[in-house]
Design an enzyme around this catalytic site. Structure first.
Site, PDB file in Angstrom:
ATOM      1  N   LYS A   1      -2.798   5.030  -2.474  1.00  0.00           N
ATOM      2  CA  LYS A   1      -2.448   3.884  -1.629  1.00  0.00           C
ATOM      3  C   LYS A   1      -2.484   2.634  -2.492  1.00  0.00           C
ATOM      4  O   LYS A   1      -3.528   2.247  -3.016  1.00  0.00           O
ATOM      5  CB  LYS A   1      -3.416   3.764  -0.461  1.00  0.00           C
ATOM      6  CG  LYS A   1      -3.105   2.601   0.470  1.00  0.00           C
ATOM      7  CD  LYS A   1      -4.098   2.547   1.616  1.00  0.00           C
ATOM      8  CE  LYS A   1      -3.800   1.390   2.542  1.00  0.00           C
ATOM      9  NZ  LYS A   1      -4.772   1.323   3.669  1.00  0.00           N
TER      10      LYS A   1
ATOM     11  N   LYS B   1       1.475   5.900  -0.461  1.00  0.00           N
ATOM     12  CA  LYS B   1       1.802   4.750   0.390  1.00  0.00           C
ATOM     13  C   LYS B   1       1.849   3.511  -0.483  1.00  0.00           C
ATOM     14  O   LYS B   1       0.911   3.273  -1.241  1.00  0.00           O
ATOM     15  CB  LYS B   1       0.734   4.599   1.476  1.00  0.00           C
ATOM     16  CG  LYS B   1       0.963   3.422   2.417  1.00  0.00           C
ATOM     17  CD  LYS B   1      -0.167   3.279   3.422  1.00  0.00           C
ATOM     18  CE  LYS B   1       0.097   2.092   4.343  1.00  0.00           C
ATOM     19  NZ  LYS B   1      -1.006   1.877   5.306  1.00  0.00           N
TER      20      LYS B   1
END
Length: 323
Positions: free
Chosen positions: A196, A249
């Site tokens: 992330k 992400k």
């Protein structure tokens, strides 16, 4: 073979031919739709920066679940917006919290829909950070793990199918896995936000989840957008700690990372088509600058082509209608 023996256009001559030889097929089974669950009753609040996206109170989520069922979208990802926030994010662990109640309601409406729950402190803390903040402003990684595990356990007890820790604290996957197993939830999967990045694409989400940090940024725990080898190390660690699915992400600017993760680990891989990616296409479409429906489909297909098995997207309903 050289032209004219090999004419590549022969395989593009009509839709039937193109579909027959298509290398990447996007299916509704690949899609997960995020839902923002807020406190109170009779609420369906539009998110201004995300056209078509709303905050729902638990009692208003029924209509949305029925629509997702009709579109055959198999899974939702829940984010909570509590009435009360404190510096420890304690409302995220409450048995009657907004996410916990939403899980039960969704399962009553449609037992077959897969419920994934985001586990993090940022939605529940008054400072908006993903971990416990010390007096000097640093984020205490190890103290945060217990709170994340408590939140995950409360989601499991409420009926969550997949726990998705998004905080990016070191060691949290193993800590959560141990707690789940200890509490008798060894069958519940963990979808780790493994890679992330600290991204500028999250802006609209922070409005939707009411989770913007009140000071500083998240660069000490989310990843540097320039790094890919670090992403592979993060994924390797999360797999070793017990992650069942790993996530990259954002997605659109990190297709190379998705491909590298899938190629190296050959592991179930998710990608989050995040709020900024969604909103910029919606905004351009509203201006008439591009065909939003076609572009959304093209973007999600590119994410699938890069290697993602699961695509979390606010465009899931729009794309499902096309599919």
């Amino acid at each position: 073979m050289a032209f004219p023996t090999q004419r590549m256009r022969r395989l593009r001559v009509n839709p039937t031919m193109r579909n027959m030889v298509r290398e990447t097929s996007l299916s509704v089974n690949n899609l997960v739709y995020p839902l923002f669950i807020t406190y109170g009753k009779d609420k369906k609040i539009p998110v201004n920066s995300m056209p078509g996206v709303y905050q729902y109170s638990v009692d208003k989520v029924k209509e949305e679940i029925h629509e997702l069922g009709a579109l055959e979208i198999p899974a939702v990802l829940l984010f909570g917006i509590p009435e009360y926030k404190d510096n420890m994010g304690t409302s995220g662990c409450q048995e009657n919290g907004v996410v916990q109640e939403a899980i039960k309601t969704i399962k009553d409406i449609n037992p077959n829909i897969l419920v994934i729950t985001d586990v993090c402190l940022c939605e529940y803390t008054d400072h908006g950070h993903c971990g416990i903040v010390e007096q000097d402003g640093t984020i205490n990684n190890d103290k945060t793990l217990e709170l994340l595990a408590q939140q995950a356990a409360s989601h499991a007890k409420a009926g969550s199918d997949i726990i998705a820790p998004s905080d990016m604290m070191d060691g949290r996957v193993g800590y959560i896995r141990n707690i789940l197993d200890k509490d008798g939830y060894s069958d519940i999967s963990i979808m780790s936000y493994a890679a992330k990045y600290s991204s500028a694409f999250y802006g609209p989400f922070r409005e939707a989840a009411e989770s913007a940090p009140q000071f500083g940024d998240r660069k000490t725990y989310q990843m540097d957008s320039a790094n890919i080898k670090e992403a592979l190390r993060e994924v390797k660690l999360d797999i070793a700690e017990g992650a069942d699915i790993v996530m990259v992400k954002p997605a659109l600017s990190y297709l190379d990372v998705i491909k590298a993760v899938k190629d190296k680990f050959e592991y179930p891989t998710a990608a989050y088509n995040v709020s900024g990616e969604y909103s910029m296409i919606k905004a351009a479409a509203e201006k008439g600058w591009l065909d939003g429906e076609s572009v959304m489909y093209e973007v999600l297909t590119s994410i699938k082509r890069a290697g993602a098995d699961i695509i979390i997207s606010y465009a899931a309903k729009d794309v499902a209608k096309v599919l």
